[in-house]
Scaffold this motif. Structure first.
Motif, PDB file in Angstrom:
ATOM      1  N   GLU A 155      48.016  40.017  53.705  1.00 12.76           N
ATOM      2  CA  GLU A 155      47.964  41.394  53.235  1.00 12.76           C
ATOM      3  C   GLU A 155      47.907  41.449  51.711  1.00 12.76           C
ATOM      4  O   GLU A 155      47.161  42.238  51.136  1.00 12.76           O
ATOM      5  CB  GLU A 155      49.188  42.154  53.752  1.00 12.76           C
ATOM      6  CG  GLU A 155      49.185  43.621  53.394  1.00 12.76           C
ATOM      7  CD  GLU A 155      50.410  44.350  53.939  1.00 12.76           C
ATOM      8  OE1 GLU A 155      50.646  45.481  53.506  1.00 12.76           O
ATOM      9  OE2 GLU A 155      51.126  43.766  54.771  1.00 12.76           O
ATOM     10  N   GLN A 156      48.708  40.592  51.055  1.00 13.00           N
ATOM     11  CA  GLN A 156      48.700  40.550  49.594  1.00 13.00           C
ATOM     12  C   GLN A 156      47.341  40.101  49.065  1.00 13.00           C
ATOM     13  O   GLN A 156      46.824  40.660  48.091  1.00 13.00           O
ATOM     14  CB  GLN A 156      49.795  39.599  49.091  1.00 13.00           C
ATOM     15  CG  GLN A 156      51.214  40.056  49.398  1.00 13.00           C
ATOM     16  CD  GLN A 156      51.541  41.400  48.763  1.00 13.00           C
ATOM     17  OE1 GLN A 156      51.355  41.598  47.577  1.00 13.00           O
ATOM     18  NE2 GLN A 156      52.015  42.329  49.581  1.00 13.00           N
ATOM     19  N   ASP A 157      46.796  39.084  49.691  1.00 14.72           N
ATOM     20  CA  ASP A 157      45.475  38.599  49.267  1.00 14.72           C
ATOM     21  C   ASP A 157      44.418  39.687  49.449  1.00 14.72           C
ATOM     22  O   ASP A 157      43.526  39.846  48.595  1.00 14.72           O
ATOM     23  CB  ASP A 157      45.086  37.350  50.062  1.00 14.72           C
ATOM     24  CG  ASP A 157      45.985  36.155  49.753  1.00 14.72           C
ATOM     25  OD1 ASP A 157      46.648  36.177  48.688  1.00 14.72           O
ATOM     26  OD2 ASP A 157      46.033  35.218  50.567  1.00 14.72           O
ATOM     27  N   LYS A 158      44.519  40.433  50.557  1.00 11.84           N
ATOM     28  CA  LYS A 158      43.556  41.502  50.810  1.00 11.84           C
ATOM     29  C   LYS A 158      43.693  42.607  49.767  1.00 11.84           C
ATOM     30  O   LYS A 158      42.700  43.167  49.300  1.00 11.84           O
ATOM     31  CB  LYS A 158      43.754  42.072  52.216  1.00 11.84           C
ATOM     32  CG  LYS A 158      42.671  43.067  52.630  1.00 11.84           C
ATOM     33  CD  LYS A 158      42.872  43.533  54.052  1.00 11.84           C
ATOM     34  CE  LYS A 158      41.726  44.432  54.495  1.00 11.84           C
ATOM     35  NZ  LYS A 158      41.560  45.619  53.635  1.00 11.84           N
ATOM     36  N   GLN A 159      44.936  42.929  49.388  1.00 14.03           N
ATOM     37  CA  GLN A 159      45.148  43.948  48.367  1.00 14.03           C
ATOM     38  C   GLN A 159      44.535  43.532  47.033  1.00 14.03           C
ATOM     39  O   GLN A 159      43.951  44.352  46.315  1.00 14.03           O
ATOM     40  CB  GLN A 159      46.636  44.232  48.203  1.00 14.03           C
ATOM     41  CG  GLN A 159      47.256  45.000  49.349  1.00 14.03           C
ATOM     42  CD  GLN A 159      48.733  45.264  49.153  1.00 14.03           C
ATOM     43  OE1 GLN A 159      49.336  44.841  48.173  1.00 14.03           O
ATOM     44  NE2 GLN A 159      49.342  45.957  50.102  1.00 14.03           N
ATOM     45  N   GLU A 184      41.979  41.491  46.633  1.00 11.85           N
ATOM     46  CA  GLU A 184      40.528  41.600  46.780  1.00 11.85           C
ATOM     47  C   GLU A 184      40.077  43.060  46.692  1.00 11.85           C
ATOM     48  O   GLU A 184      39.083  43.376  46.024  1.00 11.85           O
ATOM     49  CB  GLU A 184      40.089  41.002  48.119  1.00 11.85           C
ATOM     50  CG  GLU A 184      40.253  39.492  48.208  1.00 11.85           C
ATOM     51  CD  GLU A 184      39.860  38.955  49.564  1.00 11.85           C
ATOM     52  OE1 GLU A 184      39.407  39.759  50.404  1.00 11.85           O
ATOM     53  OE2 GLU A 184      40.027  37.739  49.793  1.00 11.85           O
ATOM     54  N   ASP A 185      40.839  43.956  47.361  1.00 15.02           N
ATOM     55  CA  ASP A 185      40.489  45.381  47.322  1.00 15.02           C
ATOM     56  C   ASP A 185      40.586  45.919  45.903  1.00 15.02           C
ATOM     57  O   ASP A 185      39.751  46.730  45.479  1.00 15.02           O
ATOM     58  CB  ASP A 185      41.414  46.176  48.254  1.00 15.02           C
ATOM     59  CG  ASP A 185      41.169  45.872  49.721  1.00 15.02           C
ATOM     60  OD1 ASP A 185      40.114  45.285  50.026  1.00 15.02           O
ATOM     61  OD2 ASP A 185      42.036  46.195  50.550  1.00 15.02           O
ATOM     62  N   LEU A 186      41.615  45.473  45.158  1.00 16.45           N
ATOM     63  CA  LEU A 186      41.783  45.931  43.780  1.00 16.45           C
ATOM     64  C   LEU A 186      40.610  45.489  42.910  1.00 16.45           C
ATOM     65  O   LEU A 186      40.114  46.253  42.071  1.00 16.45           O
ATOM     66  CB  LEU A 186      43.099  45.394  43.213  1.00 16.45           C
ATOM     67  CG  LEU A 186      43.469  45.865  41.799  1.00 16.45           C
ATOM     68  CD1 LEU A 186      43.608  47.383  41.773  1.00 16.45           C
ATOM     69  CD2 LEU A 186      44.768  45.206  41.338  1.00 16.45           C
ATOM     70  N   GLN A 187      40.159  44.266  43.124  1.00 10.04           N
ATOM     71  CA  GLN A 187      39.000  43.774  42.371  1.00 10.04           C
ATOM     72  C   GLN A 187      37.758  44.594  42.690  1.00 10.04           C
ATOM     73  O   GLN A 187      36.967  44.919  41.797  1.00 10.04           O
ATOM     74  CB  GLN A 187      38.759  42.294  42.687  1.00 10.04           C
ATOM     75  CG  GLN A 187      39.820  41.361  42.137  1.00 10.04           C
ATOM     76  CD  GLN A 187      39.579  39.913  42.543  1.00 10.04           C
ATOM     77  OE1 GLN A 187      38.690  39.619  43.334  1.00 10.04           O
ATOM     78  NE2 GLN A 187      40.392  39.016  42.015  1.00 10.04           N
ATOM     79  N   VAL A 188      37.580  44.927  43.974  1.00  7.41           N
ATOM     80  CA  VAL A 188      36.428  45.741  44.376  1.00  7.41           C
ATOM     81  C   VAL A 188      36.519  47.136  43.754  1.00  7.41           C
ATOM     82  O   VAL A 188      35.529  47.676  43.254  1.00  7.41           O
ATOM     83  CB  VAL A 188      36.353  45.844  45.916  1.00  7.41           C
ATOM     84  CG1 VAL A 188      35.282  46.831  46.337  1.00  7.41           C
ATOM     85  CG2 VAL A 188      36.071  44.476  46.521  1.00  7.41           C
ATOM     86  N   ILE A 189      37.736  47.710  43.757  1.00  9.23           N
ATOM     87  CA  ILE A 189      37.928  49.045  43.186  1.00  9.23           C
ATOM     88  C   ILE A 189      37.607  49.042  41.696  1.00  9.23           C
ATOM     89  O   ILE A 189      36.912  49.920  41.189  1.00  9.23           O
ATOM     90  CB  ILE A 189      39.372  49.529  43.432  1.00  9.23           C
ATOM     91  CG1 ILE A 189      39.576  49.817  44.924  1.00  9.23           C
ATOM     92  CG2 ILE A 189      39.681  50.772  42.607  1.00  9.23           C
ATOM     93  CD1 ILE A 189      41.012  50.098  45.303  1.00  9.23           C
TER      94      ILE A 189
END
Length: 701
Positions: free
Chosen positions: A427-431, A433-438
């Protein structure tokens, strides 16, 4: 300039603005303030001047408190103040901050945050910092290398690899005297088969049979990672092929020794020497050419030299001195996973360390198991499984993915801790990645925003807003029903497979699909097991199609699918599934228009004909090829340019109106438009034919 004139100039700047901001723009304290919306009219006096003429307003001593942080976005600050974006924007007018780039996601510095709060007539307080306690790592790792004193000899794990239809499974059939190949769909292996074979001499070998089809590359890679020896099967009549080369690369990457089995040597066109020469180009040097790779000529169908191949495998295993640790906690690798109706989640695994028994607590990926049953390749229960043993494990809480590492833990509590930690870490890794995309999207949007406003940079903020509104006024004024959106061609899919590896292979192929301007492909859901009612509901909701691979569907589900209008497509061979998918994608594409030239004529002369009071130009032509049909479309070509396209108003042969003029005949034709015909022009008669399109996707099988 008196104070009233100055006041009115300031008021004009901030017309239609929140009244609480007005006082920040005035050079003196306000005693009375009155606002009529939307036309703002302010009445103010200096303190102590004509107090009887204006109603006094007592200042509000209880100012609203706003919780602020050192770095806040504009939208976060507006939300904390219970205001909107425009309020923050207007509060920053007449400051040194560049307002052109100000957007809801823009991060403000501390001084600007305080300035906005101050100008809004509020007071700020710092938000309490919540201390985040770092979570303790609860993961588990494999044990250190074992003490050599506890190591015991173990059977070699041998993977059979090679190109499709080169006889891998038939070779294993002959070794274990079974008929697996006869039961394989399409005659090709589509799963990893793992089983133990005992030779007449008493030696045991654990064999893995990997698929040779191009779609199952990931399965072959898993096979080499869990193996000691690779037997490379090459057909003597076919030679080195694409999957042969890929298998060699997998073996070299895993640093696993190779034994070459030249199969189908009983065929008249067999050329074993040619096969060994071809292998030289891929750095596989057989003993005949001075290398250290054993090459055995066999016939899997007739059983020729199979014992010699087995002895070569045992000899190489003795040279490698393969040993294992049967003590301590179990470690292994999942070769394949599937869902069984009676057993639930089931995995096929190779035990690499320790002795697996009933009741062991295992962790693999983000799930765990308390072993309920162990089955061998003949579906018989076994009490335990030592190193190099292939075994089916029943008792998983959820289905783990193929390729996951199995590690035994001491208790169920410890297993839950490991799984919870791994889920948290994912979940942390996904967050992140999502932050980088944002952040990437924000940067892209910011650059687009600046580029859009460059032509309006010389205008004031209100002028820019007005210009943007006018530019989009037509679209904004349209009703939603009037807005025409381009119809996106899309095929929603639900993929169900019998085992994890099969679904993985199908999804890997679909990942290579690039639609461009063609039909989009969207995988709504994928899973393992038979078609369920939930799959039908998803397919109905998304208007999608269900593709099943080696799975079943009962009559009630079939009837329900028919009632819901859901299409079920069941397949047992992967390339047939992909071919069916390509056909469905092609059927979604609109037909393309193709021209069919019916006839050609050349203009010989031009003359005028009086129709009523109007002169109509007529082209006198001779048909050179085919025929001219008045019902069809026509094109006037002059040199390399198309001068006119459309339909004829008249077609005559001499003085008679005709429908068709054939090759060699002369005719006169006229059109509705005022066309300047010239001798030498070409007249082309053609018809438009709708032709079905085919998808350009090549899965590279």
């Amino acid at each position: 300039m008196n104070w009233a004139t100055f006041l009115m100039r300031q008021v004009r700047i901030i017309t239609h603005t929140d009244p609480t901001l007005v006082a920040n723009y005035l050079p003196f304290p306000i005693v009375g303030l009155q606002l009529t919306w939307p036309n703002a009219r302010f009445f103010a006096t200096k303190q102590g001047k004509s107090p009887g003429q204006i109603q006094k307003v007592k200042p509000n001593r209880d100012k609203q408190e706003v919780e602020i942080k050192q770095r806040m976005t504009v939208s976060a600050l507006a939300q904390a103040m219970n205001k909107d974006f425009d309020h923050v924007f207007e509060a920053l007018l007449n400051t040194s901050l560049d307002l052109d780039s100000l957007e809801p996601h823009t991060i403000l510095e501390e001084k600007w945050i305080k300035e906005v709060v101050k100008r809004s007539g509020m007071k700020y307080k710092w938000a309490k910092l919540v201390e985040t306690k770092e979570r303790e790592n609860k993961d588990i790792q494999p044990r250190p290398p074992p003490d050599p004193s506890v190591l015991v000899p173990r059977p070699p794990v041998v993977t059979i690899m090679g190109h499709v239809d080169h006889g891998k499974t038939t070779l294993l059939d002959s070794l274990r005297k079974s008929q697996v190949a006869a039961g394989e769909a399409g005659g090709i292996t589509q799963h990893i088969g793992a089983f133990l074979v005992q030779l007449p001499s008493g030696e045991k070998i654990t064999f893995l049979d990997t698929p040779g089809h191009a779609a199952f590359s990931a399965m072959r890679a898993r096979g080499t990672l869990a193996t000691d020896i690779v037997i490379l099967v090459v057909a003597a009549d076919d030679g080195v092929m694409k999957q042969t080369i890929e298998s060699i690369q997998h073996a070299k990457k895993a640093q696993v020794p190779i034994i070459v089995s030249v199969n189908k040597c009983d065929k008249p066109q067999a050329d074993p020497a040619g096969v060994k020469q071809q292998l030289l180009a891929h750095d596989v040097v057989c003993e005949d050419y001075g290398g250290d790779v054993q090459a055995i000529h066999v016939s899997a169908l007739k059983g020729d030299n199979l014992l010699e191949l087995a002895e070569a495998t045992v000899t190489l295993a003795e040279v490698l001195e393969l040993k294992g640790d049967p003590t301590g906690l179990v470690e292994g690798t999942i070769i394949e996973s599937r869902t069984d109706k009676g057993k639930g989640p089931v995995t096929t695994a190779i035990v690499q360390r320790g002795t697996l028994k009933k009741g062991c607590i295992l962790v693999a990926g983000k799930t765990w198991a308390k072993v309920r049953f162990l089955f061998n390749e003949n579906n018989c229960t076994v009490k335990e499984a030592g190193p190099s043993t292939a075994v089916e494990i029943v008792g998983w809480k959820d289905l783990p993915s193929a390729g996951e590492e199995i590690i035994e833990v001491e208790s169920e509590k410890r297993a839950r801790e490991v799984v919870e930690w791994r889920c948290y870490q994912e979940e942390q890794d996904k967050q992140k990645e999502d932050l980088q995309v944002i952040e990437s999207k924000q940067q892209e949007h910011h650059e687009s925003y600046k580029k859009e406003r460059e032509p309006l940079a010389h205008l004031s903020w209100r002028q820019r807003k007005s210009a943007l509104y006018k530019a989009n006024r037509k679209l904004m004024a349209m009703r939603p029903s009037e807005k025409v959106e381009p119809q996106d061609l899309c095929l929603p899919l639900i993929v169900k497979g019998d085992v994890d590896g099969s679904v993985e292979a199908i999804l890997s192929i679909l990942d290579n699909y690039d639609a461009h301007d063609q039909c989009q492909l969207e995988v709504v859901h994928f899973g393992i097991g038979d078609i369920s009612e939930n799959d039908l509901n998803l397919a109905q909701a998304f208007s999608g199609t269900i593709y099943g691979f080696n799975v079943g569907v009962n009559k009630s589900i079939q009837q329900m699918a028919t009632k819901k209008g859901v299409i079920l497509k069941m397949h047992k061979v992967i390339y047939k599934l992909i071919d069916d998918l390509k056909e469905e994608l092609s059927s979604k594409l609109p037909p393309c228009m193709k021209e069919n030239v019916i006839g050609e004529a050349s203009v010989l002369t031009v003359f005028d004909v009086t129709v009523g009071k109007k002169k109509v130009p007529v082209a006198g032509c001779r048909v050179q090829k085919g025929q001219l049909d008045r019902k069809m479309k026509f094109r006037l070509v002059r040199g390399q340019n198309v001068v006119w396209e459309g339909c004829l108003t008249a077609l005559k042969h001499y003085k008679d109106d005709v429908q068709v003029v054939k090759t060699g005949m002369e005719c006169g034709l006229s059109v509705a438009q005022d066309i300047d015909f010239k001798p030498g022009d070409e007249i082309v008669c053609y018809e438009g034919i709708e032709s079905p399109q085919s998808i350009s996707w090549d899965p590279a099988f």
